[in-house]
Motif scaffolding. Structure first.
Motif, PDB file in Angstrom:
ATOM      1  N   TYR A 119       6.171   7.752   5.110  1.00  0.00           N
ATOM      2  CA  TYR A 119       6.049   8.694   4.004  1.00  0.00           C
ATOM      3  C   TYR A 119       6.730   8.241   2.699  1.00  0.00           C
ATOM      4  O   TYR A 119       6.154   8.391   1.608  1.00  0.00           O
ATOM      5  CB  TYR A 119       6.557  10.081   4.421  1.00  0.00           C
ATOM      6  CG  TYR A 119       6.542  11.063   3.297  1.00  0.00           C
ATOM      7  CD1 TYR A 119       5.330  11.526   2.775  1.00  0.00           C
ATOM      8  CD2 TYR A 119       7.719  11.514   2.708  1.00  0.00           C
ATOM      9  CE1 TYR A 119       5.304  12.411   1.704  1.00  0.00           C
ATOM     10  CE2 TYR A 119       7.703  12.401   1.640  1.00  0.00           C
ATOM     11  CZ  TYR A 119       6.499  12.833   1.150  1.00  0.00           C
ATOM     12  OH  TYR A 119       6.474  13.708   0.088  1.00  0.00           O
ATOM     13  N   PRO A 120       7.930   7.658   2.767  1.00  0.00           N
ATOM     14  CA  PRO A 120       8.571   7.249   1.503  1.00  0.00           C
ATOM     15  C   PRO A 120       7.773   6.197   0.732  1.00  0.00           C
ATOM     16  O   PRO A 120       8.022   5.997  -0.449  1.00  0.00           O
ATOM     17  CB  PRO A 120       9.924   6.683   1.957  1.00  0.00           C
ATOM     18  CG  PRO A 120      10.192   7.326   3.262  1.00  0.00           C
ATOM     19  CD  PRO A 120       8.833   7.456   3.908  1.00  0.00           C
ATOM     20  N   ASN A 121       6.851   5.519   1.371  1.00  0.00           N
ATOM     21  CA  ASN A 121       6.050   4.500   0.681  1.00  0.00           C
ATOM     22  C   ASN A 121       4.747   5.047   0.073  1.00  0.00           C
ATOM     23  O   ASN A 121       3.938   4.262  -0.421  1.00  0.00           O
ATOM     24  CB  ASN A 121       5.696   3.358   1.643  1.00  0.00           C
ATOM     25  CG  ASN A 121       6.814   2.341   1.757  1.00  0.00           C
ATOM     26  OD1 ASN A 121       7.772   2.387   0.984  1.00  0.00           O
ATOM     27  ND2 ASN A 121       6.704   1.430   2.709  1.00  0.00           N
ATOM     28  N   SER A 122       4.569   6.345   0.106  1.00  0.00           N
ATOM     29  CA  SER A 122       3.322   6.924  -0.439  1.00  0.00           C
ATOM     30  C   SER A 122       3.090   6.450  -1.869  1.00  0.00           C
ATOM     31  O   SER A 122       3.954   6.597  -2.729  1.00  0.00           O
ATOM     32  CB  SER A 122       3.399   8.452  -0.449  1.00  0.00           C
ATOM     33  OG  SER A 122       3.664   8.949   0.837  1.00  0.00           O
ATOM     34  N   GLY A 123       1.937   5.872  -2.096  1.00  0.00           N
ATOM     35  CA  GLY A 123       1.597   5.409  -3.447  1.00  0.00           C
ATOM     36  C   GLY A 123       2.057   4.000  -3.745  1.00  0.00           C
ATOM     37  O   GLY A 123       1.811   3.476  -4.834  1.00  0.00           O
ATOM     38  N   ILE A 124       2.721   3.369  -2.786  1.00  0.00           N
ATOM     39  CA  ILE A 124       3.239   2.015  -3.018  1.00  0.00           C
ATOM     40  C   ILE A 124       2.427   1.034  -2.179  1.00  0.00           C
ATOM     41  O   ILE A 124       2.636   0.890  -0.991  1.00  0.00           O
ATOM     42  CB  ILE A 124       4.735   1.933  -2.648  1.00  0.00           C
ATOM     43  CG1 ILE A 124       5.529   2.980  -3.435  1.00  0.00           C
ATOM     44  CG2 ILE A 124       5.271   0.538  -2.928  1.00  0.00           C
ATOM     45  CD1 ILE A 124       7.010   3.041  -3.089  1.00  0.00           C
ATOM     46  N   PHE A 125       1.448   0.390  -2.813  1.00  0.00           N
ATOM     47  CA  PHE A 125       0.685  -0.638  -2.080  1.00  0.00           C
ATOM     48  C   PHE A 125       0.087  -1.668  -3.011  1.00  0.00           C
ATOM     49  O   PHE A 125      -0.427  -2.681  -2.561  1.00  0.00           O
ATOM     50  CB  PHE A 125      -0.410  -0.028  -1.191  1.00  0.00           C
ATOM     51  CG  PHE A 125      -1.103   1.159  -1.763  1.00  0.00           C
ATOM     52  CD1 PHE A 125      -1.983   1.014  -2.817  1.00  0.00           C
ATOM     53  CD2 PHE A 125      -0.865   2.434  -1.266  1.00  0.00           C
ATOM     54  CE1 PHE A 125      -2.612   2.115  -3.361  1.00  0.00           C
ATOM     55  CE2 PHE A 125      -1.490   3.539  -1.808  1.00  0.00           C
ATOM     56  CZ  PHE A 125      -2.372   3.381  -2.851  1.00  0.00           C
ATOM     57  N   GLY A 126       0.184  -1.406  -4.300  1.00  0.00           N
ATOM     58  CA  GLY A 126      -0.345  -2.377  -5.248  1.00  0.00           C
ATOM     59  C   GLY A 126      -1.787  -2.705  -4.954  1.00  0.00           C
ATOM     60  O   GLY A 126      -2.592  -1.813  -4.700  1.00  0.00           O
ATOM     61  N   ALA A 151      -9.032   8.284   1.952  1.00  0.00           N
ATOM     62  CA  ALA A 151      -8.119   7.896   0.858  1.00  0.00           C
ATOM     63  C   ALA A 151      -7.520   6.525   1.135  1.00  0.00           C
ATOM     64  O   ALA A 151      -7.498   5.640   0.277  1.00  0.00           O
ATOM     65  CB  ALA A 151      -7.017   8.939   0.684  1.00  0.00           C
ATOM     66  N   ALA A 202      -8.005   3.108  -0.891  1.00  0.00           N
ATOM     67  CA  ALA A 202      -6.802   2.553  -1.537  1.00  0.00           C
ATOM     68  C   ALA A 202      -6.551   1.113  -1.096  1.00  0.00           C
ATOM     69  O   ALA A 202      -6.200   0.262  -1.912  1.00  0.00           O
ATOM     70  CB  ALA A 202      -5.597   3.430  -1.222  1.00  0.00           C
ATOM     71  N   LEU A 203      -6.740   0.850   0.198  1.00  0.00           N
ATOM     72  CA  LEU A 203      -6.507  -0.506   0.708  1.00  0.00           C
ATOM     73  C   LEU A 203      -7.786  -1.353   0.707  1.00  0.00           C
ATOM     74  O   LEU A 203      -7.808  -2.443   1.282  1.00  0.00           O
ATOM     75  CB  LEU A 203      -5.914  -0.447   2.126  1.00  0.00           C
ATOM     76  CG  LEU A 203      -4.510   0.151   2.254  1.00  0.00           C
ATOM     77  CD1 LEU A 203      -4.088   0.225   3.722  1.00  0.00           C
ATOM     78  CD2 LEU A 203      -3.483  -0.662   1.467  1.00  0.00           C
ATOM     79  N   TYR A 232      -2.299   7.875   0.117  1.00  0.00           N
ATOM     80  CA  TYR A 232      -1.204   8.123  -0.839  1.00  0.00           C
ATOM     81  C   TYR A 232      -0.769   9.581  -0.866  1.00  0.00           C
ATOM     82  O   TYR A 232       0.187   9.925  -1.548  1.00  0.00           O
ATOM     83  CB  TYR A 232      -1.635   7.688  -2.243  1.00  0.00           C
ATOM     84  CG  TYR A 232      -3.009   8.198  -2.621  1.00  0.00           C
ATOM     85  CD1 TYR A 232      -3.168   9.483  -3.127  1.00  0.00           C
ATOM     86  CD2 TYR A 232      -4.149   7.430  -2.410  1.00  0.00           C
ATOM     87  CE1 TYR A 232      -4.426   9.975  -3.437  1.00  0.00           C
ATOM     88  CE2 TYR A 232      -5.411   7.915  -2.716  1.00  0.00           C
ATOM     89  CZ  TYR A 232      -5.544   9.173  -3.222  1.00  0.00           C
ATOM     90  OH  TYR A 232      -6.779   9.662  -3.507  1.00  0.00           O
TER      91      TYR A 232
END
Lengths: 469, 469
Positions: free
Chosen positions: B93-100, B310, B314-315, B342
């Motif tokens: 969960y803390p990495n939500s939105g972090i994937f570049g 999603a 996203a990926l 995300y």
């Protein structure tokens, strides 16, 4: 603290982190910045690393800023340039999210024209337009290119509302003299021009120097305008030097329709070019299915493109090849296209721009992918270029206007519990994230709750309880 | 009003409009309904049109309900079944939105494994897991299928938190004994099984009848499990009758990797089938690139699919052909796949399911498009079938559990102004909309602010100021 001409009256120093795009690929993040904004709402100085200097010392070391007001970032967050929505139908706002499985042409007849035609009712227009401007400001939209309806009085009301609420706006009275329902159309090209001129004259009275409000010439789209109407609007654009907005190449059936209706034109783009409607002040919304020749023509005229990914997906119009447009040197910004698009938020639109670029990449390869930085560039600097304001808004530079939003991000408590008394917004920061990661968390997870305050030309135009508290 | 076993202690009548899916294509909307929920949290009666009957009269005409508590819809809104998230990595969960711009395999190594490996720190696990459960409840998720990490204590903590907060949850201790970094992996198949058994035993202590919490056997995905590990987990599933969750056919590189690593298997699906991991209680996340033979095998085993649009976008994993899956009779639900996805919101996921289906339709034709009704069906009834709870949750029927959310929609004021003191959520209702249009406005524009309250098995597990005010 604000005056009716939309400028700040008090020198202010904005203190804390700020971020903005310095190129299409780069976001500069200054963790301890200070931006001085003068009483005209213009950025007078930028300090990129003030370290631990207390505010009063900062005021003293800038001559003439000793008594400046200080505005500090709340919680964890940063200042960011205001968003620019290069394509939004203000009048369609009540239909947001209502389109079922329709596509462009049946959507217009089923949902859009019946609503737009009702703007003869000025009380209704007031209710809708006030809400649209309030909402878009709350999402950080400091500049918007609005389509209104055919109605002069309601269109003028929209200009009045934008001016009084302090939003920078291009307000377009919609022209459509053919292929539209009898109950909602211009009687003739002449009446379309007269009505447009009446709206231009109104803005001439309320904001003669176009400090905030600029009229924009708005042929709805080629199929709903006769050649006479298009030519007359092209002439009007030439005479007045005003900007132009219209739609182009959104949907394949629409493109076929244009080819049938304008057999002497080489392409959809050529229809506008022939009418004198394709120039450096033209904003073309959608541009999903342009041919290479059309893109070359648009580029040669320096016309601009408003990319509307949410709408293009929702109405199954197609996936615009933004990477190709950018690589070919076209100027691109983002448009929510409410209510083909379901959200009035440019942040949501920027997310959709990335997601749509992933779908393009699934077919065309990885180069098509847009980065977070690029999507934010489209939402700010790109949009500014689309509306011809790149020297004044879209970034933080000395001499530019303070069109900005304060982004506020909350920190997760040590026990993970939430404060149910106050809804602090959807982004959870744990404080081990880098600034770049925080930016991405806001980008993918943020909403209007994270936009704590909004300024246009230095005037505070929207606040949340978080900002005031 | 709640007890620790997660059931209500007071008979309650829920009064006002309610909506739920009655088939894959239909949402039933009752404008003036009444749903009686008994002290076990089960629906005892449903009235579909009470007209203008005052609450006290309603209580009196139902024998034994004279003293029932009344809960009424706030503002304009309706009761709706709780959402079911069939695939979410709580630990990510803390990495939500972090994937570049990463894709699956590099994303795992760059972002995911470093975070997951830190769950040896129980204070950190507490902070993250409490926040995840609070957040998902606030988005109306009444049932979630969680991936935890390899850590037994932290996984057990997640079970404890779900139980105490009253969320229905399938909690999976992740097994991965190969092709994972040295710092984050099971030492051997044996230790993976032992650790899984320890987590099963823990749930046996805190919720022996699985009222709310069910352990779920969780081989991360084929590439990170040896054949020995897969076989042992298949055996454990057979012995215990417990459900299974894993990933399948998410990304083309991953599929090639599986083909290389398991040369004796006919397909990715066959790897799981050979290991005894493909049965009616198996939840397969993603299923983007399955071959027709794999889909037939999955159907013959009655295994279930978690669609994660999603994340897949996203990926850049691909666009899952949901229409094909549904037409072939496969059972499909939705998964947020945080943090490949995300957002922890199933409403956002349902929107993405529709948008992704539009991209599939751009290639395969209009039949691929999902409707709002179908997306809501996937989010509720479909999800319930995926987790094997279709007789208890996902809709409103007599005998089913009251797993529900109160959706609240605000009405635009006559002058269009907004109440800046209270953020009432993003959906603007003008009151000329049909109920179906209101449902669509919520679907496309709503967020957690519109989920005023949430119940699981009749227990109130989340409220907002709007509900309490």
């Amino acid at each position: 603290m604000s005056t009716t001409n939309g400028t700040a009256s008090e020198k202010t120093i904005y203190l804390g982190a700020f971020a903005h795009c310095t190129s299409q690929q780069e976001v500069e993040i200054c963790e301890a910045g200070a931006i001085g904004v003068d009483s005209d709402g213009k950025i007078a100085f930028i300090e990129r690393d003030i370290g631990d200097i207390p505010a009063y010392e900062l005021c003293e070391r800038q001559q003439g800023w000793e008594k400046a007001k200080i505005v500090e970032i709340k919680d964890q967050g940063f200042f960011f340039p205001g968003f620019i929505d290069t394509h939004i139908h203000a009048s369609q706002y009540p239909n947001s999210g209502i389109f079922g499985k329709s596509t462009l042409l049946d959507w217009l007849n089923t949902y859009t024209f019946p609503l737009e035609s009702s703007f003869t009712d000025l009380a209704k227009a007031q209710r809708i337009y006030a809400r649209v401007v309030n909402r878009t400001l709350s999402h950080g939209t400091t500049t918007a290119c609005y389509y209104a309806t055919v109605h002069v009085e309601a269109t003028n009301l929209l200009s009045d509302i934008c001016l009084s609420k302090g939003q920078r706006a291009f307000v377009g009275r919609v022209c459509m003299d053919q292929l539209s329902p009898d109950y909602y159309r211009d009687e003739s090209a002449e009446t379309a021009i007269q009505a447009t001129e009446a709206c231009i004259a109104h803005v001439g009275k309320i904001d003669p120097k176009h400090h905030l409000i600029t009229p924009i010439i708005t042929p709805r789209f080629a199929p709903s305008c006769s050649e006479g109407c298009l030519n007359a609007l092209g002439k009007l654009a030439q005479q007045t030097g005003l900007p132009i907005q219209t739609h182009i190449s959104e949907n394949k059936s629409e493109i076929e329709l244009v080819a049938e209706m304008f057999p002497s034109s080489k392409s959809y783009t050529d229809v506008y070019d022939k009418a004198g409607l394709l120039n450096a002040k033209t904003i073309l919304a959608h541009a999903v299915h342009l041919s290479p020749e059309e893109r070359a023509l648009i580029r040669s005229r320096d016309a601009k493109i408003s990319h509307c990914p949410a709408s293009n997906t929702a109405l199954t119009s197609g996936a615009a090849p933004v990477r190709t447009l950018l690589d070919e040197g076209l100027t691109v910004g983002l448009g929510t296209d409410v209510s083909g698009g379901y959200s009035p938020s440019i942040l949501e639109e920027a997310r959709q721009a990335i997601l749509v670029s992933r779908h393009v990449a699934m077919v065309d390869g990885d180069a098509a992918k847009l980065s977070t930085e690029e999507a934010l560039w489209l939402a700010t600097r790109g949009g500014a270029k689309v509306v011809g304001l790149e020297s004044r808004v879209g970034g933080f530079e000395v001499g530019m206007d303070w069109d900005a939003q304060m982004i506020s991000l909350d920190v997760v408590s040590e026990d993970g519990e939430m404060d149910e008394a106050e809804n602090k917004g959807p982004v959870d920061v744990f404080m081990w994230e880098s600034w770049s990661d925080r930016l991405n968390k806001w980008f993918y997870g943020g909403d209007d709750r994270n936009t704590a305050a909004v300024w246009v030309k230095g005037r505070l135009v929207h606040t949340t309880p978080k900002y005031r508290g």
